[in-house]
Design a protein around this motif. Structure first.
Motif, PDB file in Angstrom:
ATOM      1  N   LEU A  37       9.232  18.502  -8.379  1.00  0.00           N
ATOM      2  CA  LEU A  37       9.751  17.992  -9.659  1.00  0.00           C
ATOM      3  C   LEU A  37       9.328  16.543  -9.868  1.00  0.00           C
ATOM      4  N   ALA A  38       8.062  16.264  -9.566  1.00  0.00           N
ATOM      5  CA  ALA A  38       7.417  14.970  -9.849  1.00  0.00           C
ATOM      6  C   ALA A  38       8.041  13.814  -9.081  1.00  0.00           C
ATOM      7  N   GLY A  39       8.558  14.112  -7.898  1.00  0.00           N
ATOM      8  CA  GLY A  39       9.058  13.029  -7.054  1.00  0.00           C
ATOM      9  C   GLY A  39      10.397  12.472  -7.495  1.00  0.00           C
ATOM     10  N   ILE A  40      11.337  13.362  -7.876  1.00  0.00           N
ATOM     11  CA  ILE A  40      12.687  12.892  -8.207  1.00  0.00           C
ATOM     12  C   ILE A  40      13.248  12.133  -7.007  1.00  0.00           C
ATOM     13  N   ARG A  41      13.859  10.987  -7.261  1.00  0.00           N
ATOM     14  CA  ARG A  41      14.389  10.163  -6.171  1.00  0.00           C
ATOM     15  C   ARG A  41      15.453  10.929  -5.383  1.00  0.00           C
ATOM     16  N   ILE A  42      15.472  10.701  -4.086  1.00  0.00           N
ATOM     17  CA  ILE A  42      16.346  11.453  -3.193  1.00  0.00           C
ATOM     18  C   ILE A  42      17.816  11.322  -3.581  1.00  0.00           C
ATOM     19  N   SER A  43      18.250  10.141  -4.036  1.00  0.00           N
ATOM     20  CA  SER A  43      19.651   9.972  -4.430  1.00  0.00           C
ATOM     21  C   SER A  43      19.994  10.875  -5.606  1.00  0.00           C
ATOM     22  N   ASP A  44      19.030  11.095  -6.502  1.00  0.00           N
ATOM     23  CA  ASP A  44      19.257  11.993  -7.633  1.00  0.00           C
ATOM     24  C   ASP A  44      19.209  13.451  -7.191  1.00  0.00           C
ATOM     25  N   VAL A  45      18.347  13.768  -6.220  1.00  0.00           N
ATOM     26  CA  VAL A  45      18.274  15.137  -5.707  1.00  0.00           C
ATOM     27  C   VAL A  45      19.625  15.548  -5.120  1.00  0.00           C
ATOM     28  N   LEU A  46      20.207  14.674  -4.307  1.00  0.00           N
ATOM     29  CA  LEU A  46      21.477  15.019  -3.660  1.00  0.00           C
ATOM     30  C   LEU A  46      22.625  15.109  -4.658  1.00  0.00           C
ATOM     31  N   ARG A  47      22.472  14.465  -5.814  1.00  0.00           N
ATOM     32  CA  ARG A  47      23.510  14.527  -6.854  1.00  0.00           C
ATOM     33  C   ARG A  47      23.344  15.736  -7.788  1.00  0.00           C
ATOM     34  N   MET A  48      22.282  16.509  -7.608  1.00  0.00           N
ATOM     35  CA  MET A  48      22.003  17.630  -8.508  1.00  0.00           C
ATOM     36  C   MET A  48      23.150  18.645  -8.500  1.00  0.00           C
ATOM     37  N   ARG A  49      23.525  19.134  -9.708  1.00  0.00           N
ATOM     38  CA  ARG A  49      24.566  20.138  -9.857  1.00  0.00           C
ATOM     39  C   ARG A  49      23.981  21.396 -10.498  1.00  0.00           C
ATOM     40  N   TRP A  50      24.642  22.505 -10.271  1.00  0.00           N
ATOM     41  CA  TRP A  50      24.194  23.751 -10.872  1.00  0.00           C
ATOM     42  C   TRP A  50      24.269  23.690 -12.394  1.00  0.00           C
ATOM     43  N   SER A  51      25.187  22.889 -12.910  1.00  0.00           N
ATOM     44  CA  SER A  51      25.336  22.781 -14.373  1.00  0.00           C
ATOM     45  C   SER A  51      24.146  22.091 -15.023  1.00  0.00           C
ATOM     46  N   ILE A  76       0.847  -1.179   0.000  1.00  0.00           N
ATOM     47  CA  ILE A  76       0.000   0.000   0.000  1.00  0.00           C
ATOM     48  C   ILE A  76       0.891   1.241   0.000  1.00  0.00           C
ATOM     49  N   LYS A  77       0.762   2.042  -1.056  1.00  0.00           N
ATOM     50  CA  LYS A  77       1.546   3.269  -1.167  1.00  0.00           C
ATOM     51  C   LYS A  77       0.676   4.442  -0.718  1.00  0.00           C
ATOM     52  N   ILE A  78       1.080   5.085   0.349  1.00  0.00           N
ATOM     53  CA  ILE A  78       0.314   6.204   0.891  1.00  0.00           C
ATOM     54  C   ILE A  78       1.120   7.484   0.736  1.00  0.00           C
ATOM     55  N   GLY A  79       0.542   8.448   0.027  1.00  0.00           N
ATOM     56  CA  GLY A  79       1.193   9.735  -0.153  1.00  0.00           C
ATOM     57  C   GLY A  79       0.466  10.814   0.632  1.00  0.00           C
ATOM     58  N   LEU A  80       1.090  11.976   0.712  1.00  0.00           N
ATOM     59  CA  LEU A  80       0.458  13.112   1.367  1.00  0.00           C
ATOM     60  C   LEU A  80      -0.560  13.748   0.427  1.00  0.00           C
ATOM     61  N   ASN A  81      -1.561  14.408   0.991  1.00  0.00           N
ATOM     62  CA  ASN A  81      -2.527  15.128   0.170  1.00  0.00           C
ATOM     63  C   ASN A  81      -2.142  16.608   0.100  1.00  0.00           C
ATOM     64  N   GLU A  82      -2.943  17.387  -0.635  1.00  0.00           N
ATOM     65  CA  GLU A  82      -2.614  18.799  -0.836  1.00  0.00           C
ATOM     66  C   GLU A  82      -2.552  19.565   0.490  1.00  0.00           C
ATOM     67  N   SER A  83      -3.477  19.293   1.371  1.00  0.00           N
ATOM     68  CA  SER A  83      -3.508  19.979   2.656  1.00  0.00           C
ATOM     69  C   SER A  83      -2.253  19.692   3.473  1.00  0.00           C
ATOM     70  N   GLU A  84      -1.798  18.449   3.453  1.00  0.00           N
ATOM     71  CA  GLU A  84      -0.614  18.061   4.226  1.00  0.00           C
ATOM     72  C   GLU A  84       0.657  18.687   3.643  1.00  0.00           C
ATOM     73  N   ILE A  85       0.724  18.764   2.314  1.00  0.00           N
ATOM     74  CA  ILE A  85       1.865  19.429   1.681  1.00  0.00           C
ATOM     75  C   ILE A  85       1.888  20.909   2.079  1.00  0.00           C
ATOM     76  N   HIS A 105      11.119   9.197   0.145  1.00  0.00           N
ATOM     77  CA  HIS A 105      10.440   8.551  -0.975  1.00  0.00           C
ATOM     78  C   HIS A 105       8.958   8.908  -1.014  1.00  0.00           C
ATOM     79  N   ILE A 106       8.403   9.331   0.121  1.00  0.00           N
ATOM     80  CA  ILE A 106       6.995   9.726   0.169  1.00  0.00           C
ATOM     81  C   ILE A 106       6.740  10.952  -0.715  1.00  0.00           C
ATOM     82  N   ALA A 107       7.767  11.725  -1.023  1.00  0.00           N
ATOM     83  CA  ALA A 107       7.600  12.859  -1.946  1.00  0.00           C
ATOM     84  C   ALA A 107       7.095  12.349  -3.291  1.00  0.00           C
ATOM     85  N   ARG A 108       7.609  11.206  -3.706  1.00  0.00           N
ATOM     86  CA  ARG A 108       7.181  10.606  -4.983  1.00  0.00           C
ATOM     87  C   ARG A 108       5.747  10.104  -4.878  1.00  0.00           C
TER      88      ARG A 108
END
Length: 423
Positions: free
Chosen positions: A264-278, A228-237, A368-371
């Motif tokens: 950004l549509a739930g980009i995985r956290i490992s990719d978020v931390l790897r993000m560069r300004w370039s 069961i995948k439970i995400g947050l709703n608009e109010s919780e965000i 991961h709940i962001a996704r």
């Protein structure tokens, strides 16, 4: 065991190919050494090892004679194995030299591996992990090694052949992993997937016959339990967005990372931390997803630009990381990057639990709940094809299956229509 006159075609001493049977040490998980029986081939001063899939304690090893001492209970069997494999390697070298072909130690050993029909499961598993490590895929290497170790623990480190890994063994292993180790059904299936991958590789390399394959119809079936995948709703965000957090604090930074992923549509956290300004060109983000190397481009929402404005002051170069977690690690040190991401995710998840408490959200929140939250709010507002692009899924069926966790409207309306007959 050594035959000094066997390789007489070399022109100079440093070009000589030499074979030697050795105990090759390797540090195990306990920090101590295991001594593995191996044949070492040296060509042009470069070495390659062929491991025989057997461990021998140094006290049982006759180094000058390159053989197992008679005091070992299996000395005849092991010495016979050494002679057989030694002769196979030597024959390959003779053929190459007779045809005047240049060769390396690795080429010879690789050819023996390809022609070996009795390579053990754990030998092939070691090669698999070594290949992943050389490719700097540390995430996958560590994950796969952990799964392989589950089978080693169950087998009590016995060197299993592929033929021994049959339906009966896998059924017993499942009971052991569930009841003794306490793994979930999903985790057990992950171990089985790893075994299946290596089994398929062994079949393609002619190590084991297809008839011994233990998976498939009327055999061991790999079926993941539904979750069961439970995400947050608009109010919780909105509750999270509106929290009054001290700028620059750890919990404030955690919220930024979480919302950056969500926006950004739930980009995985490992990719978020790897993000560069370039990765940011104009008003767009260009990046590759680490999980499947899939490239994508997204226009940066205003909310994301607001987050970036906090971090741009620490920008040193265009190739610098956006978020601080990886700034101190050299780009080429992939293993250190993997380790840092792993520890950072744990710390961020701990902070998200505090955020949930402050925002009065009675759901467990992880990165991961962001996704899941994006999927929950998207519902059926956007076409599956567009969601496939936003999620960076390779197959549309994956998107449809994933989004099915969050679309309840039609089912809810149907249920109401049935049970409200008396109104």
């Amino acid at each position: 065991m050594c035959y000094p006159d066997c390789l007489s075609l070399q022109k100079t001493p440093w070009d000589m190919a030499t074979l030697k049977t050795v105990l090759h040490p390797k540090i195990n998980k306990k920090g101590t050494k295991d001594y593995r029986l191996a044949i070492r081939l040296t060509v042009n001063r470069k070495r390659s090892y062929y491991h025989l899939g057997q461990k021998v304690e140094p006290k049982f090893w006759d180094a000058p004679g390159e053989k197992v001492k008679s005091s070992h209970s299996r000395h005849k069997q092991l010495n016979r194995l050494i002679r057989k494999k030694y002769d196979e390697i030597e024959d390959v070298i003779f053929e190459l030299e007779a045809s005047k072909h240049d060769y390396t130690a690795k080429q010879v050993i690789d050819s023996i591996r390809k022609n070996t029909k009795k390579l053990s499961f754990f030998e092939l598993a070691d090669e698999h992990i070594e290949d992943l490590t050389k490719a700097k895929n540390h995430n996958r290497a560590i994950s796969d090694k952990s799964k392989i170790n589950r089978l080693k623990e169950f087998a009590k480190n016995r060197n299993l052949t592929f033929e021994e890994i049959d339906e009966d063994l896998l059924k017993k292993m499942k009971i052991y992993l569930r009841n003794t180790v306490g793994l979930s059904e999903r985790s057990v299936m992950n171990v089985f997937v790893m075994i299946r991958l290596l089994y398929n590789s062994a079949i393609s390399k002619k190590i084991v016959d297809q008839k011994f394959y233990p998976f498939g119809r009327d055999k061991i079936k790999i079926k993941y339990p539904q979750t069961i995948k439970i995400g947050l709703n608009e109010s919780e965000i909105r509750n999270i967005e509106n929290l009054d957090l001290k700028q620059g604090s750890a919990i404030w930074h955690t919220r930024n990372v979480f919302l950056f992923s969500f926006y950004l549509a739930g980009i995985r956290i490992s990719d978020v931390l790897r993000m560069r300004w370039s990765y940011i060109v104009g008003d767009r983000l260009y990046y590759k997803m680490s999980k499947n190397d899939k490239a994508d481009s997204l226009r940066l929402p205003t909310a994301v630009n607001d987050i970036l404005a906090y971090y741009i002051e620490d920008k040193r170069t265009s190739s610098d990381y956006i978020f601080p977690e990886l700034k101190t690690i050299p780009v080429q040190d992939s293993k250190a990057i993997y380790t840092r991401i792993k520890t950072s995710i744990k710390r961020l998840n701990d902070n998200l639990a505090k955020i949930a408490n402050q925002a009065e959200i009675n759901k467990k929140i992880t990165n991961h709940i962001a996704r899941h939250s994006f999927g929950n709010i998207a519902g059926d507002k956007v076409s599956p094809q567009m969601l496939q692009k936003l999620y960076r899924h390779t197959h549309l069926s994956t998107t449809i299956g994933y989004q099915g966790n969050f679309i309840h409207k039609n089912a809810d309306e149907a249920l109401d229509a049935i049970i409200n007959f008396s109104k």
